[in-house]
Enzyme design. Structure first.
Site, PDB file in Angstrom:
ATOM      1  N   ARG A   1       4.945  12.030  -2.728  1.00  0.00           N
ATOM      2  CA  ARG A   1       5.389  10.827  -2.006  1.00  0.00           C
ATOM      3  C   ARG A   1       4.296   9.783  -1.892  1.00  0.00           C
ATOM      4  O   ARG A   1       4.590   8.583  -1.787  1.00  0.00           O
ATOM      5  CB  ARG A   1       5.921  11.218  -0.617  1.00  0.00           C
ATOM      6  CG  ARG A   1       7.301  11.869  -0.669  1.00  0.00           C
ATOM      7  CD  ARG A   1       7.940  11.961   0.708  1.00  0.00           C
ATOM      8  NE  ARG A   1       7.212  12.852   1.597  1.00  0.00           N
ATOM      9  CZ  ARG A   1       7.331  14.173   1.606  1.00  0.00           C
ATOM     10  NH1 ARG A   1       8.141  14.765   0.743  1.00  0.00           N
ATOM     11  NH2 ARG A   1       6.644  14.911   2.465  1.00  0.00           N
TER      12      ARG A   1
ATOM     13  N   TYR B   1      14.785   0.061   7.236  1.00  0.00           N
ATOM     14  CA  TYR B   1      15.691   0.436   8.319  1.00  0.00           C
ATOM     15  C   TYR B   1      14.873   0.892   9.519  1.00  0.00           C
ATOM     16  O   TYR B   1      13.746   1.360   9.392  1.00  0.00           O
ATOM     17  CB  TYR B   1      16.673   1.512   7.879  1.00  0.00           C
ATOM     18  CG  TYR B   1      16.088   2.884   7.640  1.00  0.00           C
ATOM     19  CD1 TYR B   1      16.026   3.830   8.657  1.00  0.00           C
ATOM     20  CD2 TYR B   1      15.613   3.236   6.383  1.00  0.00           C
ATOM     21  CE1 TYR B   1      15.494   5.084   8.437  1.00  0.00           C
ATOM     22  CE2 TYR B   1      15.086   4.494   6.152  1.00  0.00           C
ATOM     23  CZ  TYR B   1      15.022   5.406   7.184  1.00  0.00           C
ATOM     24  OH  TYR B   1      14.494   6.653   6.956  1.00  0.00           O
TER      25      TYR B   1
ATOM     26  N   TYR C   1       4.916   5.891  -2.608  1.00  0.00           N
ATOM     27  CA  TYR C   1       4.591   4.798  -1.692  1.00  0.00           C
ATOM     28  C   TYR C   1       3.671   3.771  -2.351  1.00  0.00           C
ATOM     29  O   TYR C   1       3.844   2.556  -2.169  1.00  0.00           O
ATOM     30  CB  TYR C   1       3.938   5.351  -0.433  1.00  0.00           C
ATOM     31  CG  TYR C   1       4.800   6.339   0.333  1.00  0.00           C
ATOM     32  CD1 TYR C   1       6.186   6.246   0.324  1.00  0.00           C
ATOM     33  CD2 TYR C   1       4.231   7.388   1.048  1.00  0.00           C
ATOM     34  CE1 TYR C   1       6.978   7.152   1.005  1.00  0.00           C
ATOM     35  CE2 TYR C   1       5.015   8.304   1.745  1.00  0.00           C
ATOM     36  CZ  TYR C   1       6.383   8.181   1.716  1.00  0.00           C
ATOM     37  OH  TYR C   1       7.164   9.083   2.395  1.00  0.00           O
TER      38      TYR C   1
END
Length: 273
Positions: free
Chosen positions: A65, A91, A69
């Protein structure tokens, strides 16, 4: 033309939580990058601007990850360097469990581009409202679950303990989207050093769509091992003990209060020449 970056939050529940300023930034951008909770929310953001680019495709099972990113940040900064007004919409709150926003802003600022963040209603805000928790009543401790497991953190059983991303408990690889029962067993063993196994905890999930049902499932700590837990599940552990007075501090403060009262009523002396 100098490029710029604003990272905005769209809130947790579709259409209900976005602030006027965040909506305005999206509508007046040159390009919008979005990282939303699902496809329905993504399409809602796309209705606000003609050039919305989803960051979701950068995710991939088995891919670290951190690499994901960094690729997201690179995509965002490419458009900023091209002189565009760039908006990155996330969000919830763009600065809460959203390292991309922090990294992108830091990178833009290091290159002397204007960059800042606008808040959104986060899962934490919804949690306090949905579960009727006042963080000022007994206090709250917040940890990312794996970080809580990897490091020696102090627990106050008289306060709420809130563990985020419990579905990823114990993952050091940064390549998984969930971990299994064995990892949850390690978490339960760690928590059982402070809480009894029959202590009631809450599995919480905020509403994403207005038609969704908020999840506030009460189970015992022991049942956590077999419970249905997802990436967006949060573990809330209510206090198991009452707050204990700090008698030494209470007595010191009482002496100060008494001294102030004495000083106020003591008569003033005036010298007459």
């Amino acid at each position: 033309m100098s490029g710029s970056l604003v990272c905005v939050g769209t809130g947790m529940t579709l259409g209900a939580h976005i602030s006027p300023i965040c909506r305005s930034y999206i509508e007046h951008a040159d390009v919008v990058f979005s990282l939303m909770s699902n496809g329905v929310v993504e399409r809602w953001v796309e209705e606000m601007h003609s050039d919305v680019r989803s960051l979701q495709p950068y995710y991939c099972e088995g891919k670290n990850r951190n690499n994901t990113y960094n690729e997201m940040v690179a995509a965002i900064l490419t458009e900023v360097r091209a002189g565009k007004k760039v908006i990155a919409a996330f969000y919830g709150h763009p600065g809460v469990f959203a390292c991309v926003a922090h990294r992108a802003i830091a990178k833009a600022q290091s290159e002397d581009f204007p960059a800042h963040m606008e808040p959104g209603i986060s899962a934490e805000d919804c949690l306090f409202a949905d579960l009727n928790i006042d963080p000022g009543k007994t206090g709250c401790l917040h940890f990312e679950t794996s970080q809580f497991m990897f490091f020696q953190r102090r627990i106050d059983p008289a306060a709420h303990l809130i563990l985020w991303q419990v579905g990823l408990a114990g993952d050091k690889s940064l390549t998984k989207f969930s971990t299994g029962k064995a990892y949850k067993q390690v978490l339960v063993d760690l928590l059982s050093e402070t809480y009894p196994l029959d202590h009631q905890v809450i599995l919480y999930q905020a509403k994403v769509l207005p038609i969704d049902t908020m999840r506030a499932e009460k189970i015992t700590l022991a049942e956590l091992i077999t419970a249905d837990i997802y990436q967006h599940t949060t573990l809330v552990i209510p206090p198991s003990e009452k707050m204990q007075p700090n008698q030494n501090i209470v007595e010191r403060l009482a002496k100060l209060d008494k001294q102030l009262t004495t000083d106020k009523i003591q008569p003033k002396l005036f010298l007459v020449e």
